[in-house]
Design a protein around this motif. Structure first.
Motif, mmCIF file in Angstrom:
data_model
loop_
_atom_site.group_PDB
_atom_site.id
_atom_site.type_symbol
_atom_site.label_atom_id
_atom_site.label_comp_id
_atom_site.label_asym_id
_atom_site.label_seq_id
_atom_site.Cartn_x
_atom_site.Cartn_y
_atom_site.Cartn_z
ATOM 1 N N ASP A 152 48.613 -8.764 2.886
ATOM 2 C CA ASP A 152 48.487 -8.010 1.638
ATOM 3 C C ASP A 152 48.159 -6.530 1.887
ATOM 4 O O ASP A 152 47.965 -5.769 0.939
ATOM 5 N N ASP A 154 48.618 -2.611 2.594
ATOM 6 C CA ASP A 154 49.590 -1.631 2.112
ATOM 7 C C ASP A 154 50.002 -0.725 3.272
ATOM 8 O O ASP A 154 49.202 0.091 3.745
ATOM 9 N N GLU A 156 52.140 1.783 3.401
ATOM 10 C CA GLU A 156 52.178 3.203 3.064
ATOM 11 C C GLU A 156 50.774 3.799 3.010
ATOM 12 O O GLU A 156 50.558 4.940 3.421
ATOM 13 N N GLN A 157 49.809 3.007 2.518
ATOM 14 C CA GLN A 157 48.431 3.486 2.479
ATOM 15 C C GLN A 157 47.883 3.653 3.887
ATOM 16 O O GLN A 157 47.183 4.636 4.189
#
Length: 203
Positions: A152, A154, A156-157
């Protein structure tokens, strides 16, 4: 004819290498065909034949810096096993190119110079930064696929946060001359990895 073309290309590459080193120190905006010709003791007209304009010179310097950054950071990282080891390799090579005054210096300075100057140079900088962020995110996704990072998480983060760490390190190391800059960057990187890891630490 072939030898003359090869010699011309060799000259162009030598000029680009010097221009890239100069721009890393002084910025892209201050880089001109005239100043470069004087520094290399070449004719201004000869350099103009290669680059045509200051903007063309700047764009070609960005291309050369991009190639150098790939050689210094991205390609060596891709030789590491997929997942956490690859992300760690990226961090290590990125860290060292900053400490050694490599191509990253030019991208940081150029971003500050052109952030509010619309035009082809700014557009290319935006593409370069986005392409690299995509590459970091993709490296992170391979870690998810390998079961080493949380499914889960991210990607891109993570790419954004890692870039933030490296920008902080750049300023602490090169502007502030903070003796703890590397230690702080490593601490921040480990915190990022710890937040997304689902397996035991890769050694």
């Amino acid at each position: 004819m072939t030898s003359r073309v090869s010699k011309g290309e060799a000259t162009r590459q030598a000029v680009l290498d010097e221009a890239t080193r100069t721009a890393a120190r002084l910025g892209l905006a201050g880089l001109t065909i005239g100043s470069l010709a004087a520094r290399l003791e070449l004719s201004k007209s000869g350099l103009f034949a290669h680059f045509k304009s200051k903007e063309s010179l700047q764009l070609q310097v960005l291309e050369r810096a991009r190639d150098l950054f790939s050689e210094e950071v991205v390609r060596p990282a891709l030789k590491a096993p997929r997942g956490e080891q690859r992300v760690r390799a990226l961090f290590e090579h990125w860290l060292h190119t900053i400490m050694d005054g490599g191509s990253e210096c030019l991208f940081v300075s150029a971003s500050a110079e052109f952030d509010d100057q619309p035009g082809p140079v700014r557009d290319q900088l935006v593409r370069d930064h986005r392409d690299f962020a995509d590459s970091v995110a993709q490296m992170f996704r391979t870690g998810i696929a390998e079961g080493q990072f949380r499914p889960d998480a991210d990607a891109e983060q993570f790419a954004h946060d890692l870039h933030s760490v490296m920008l902080g390190f750049f300023h602490a190391c090169r502007l502030l001359n903070d003796p703890k800059a590397e230690l702080r960057a490593r601490h921040a990187f480990e915190a990022l990895i710890d937040a997304v890891r689902v397996t035991s630490r890769v050694t």
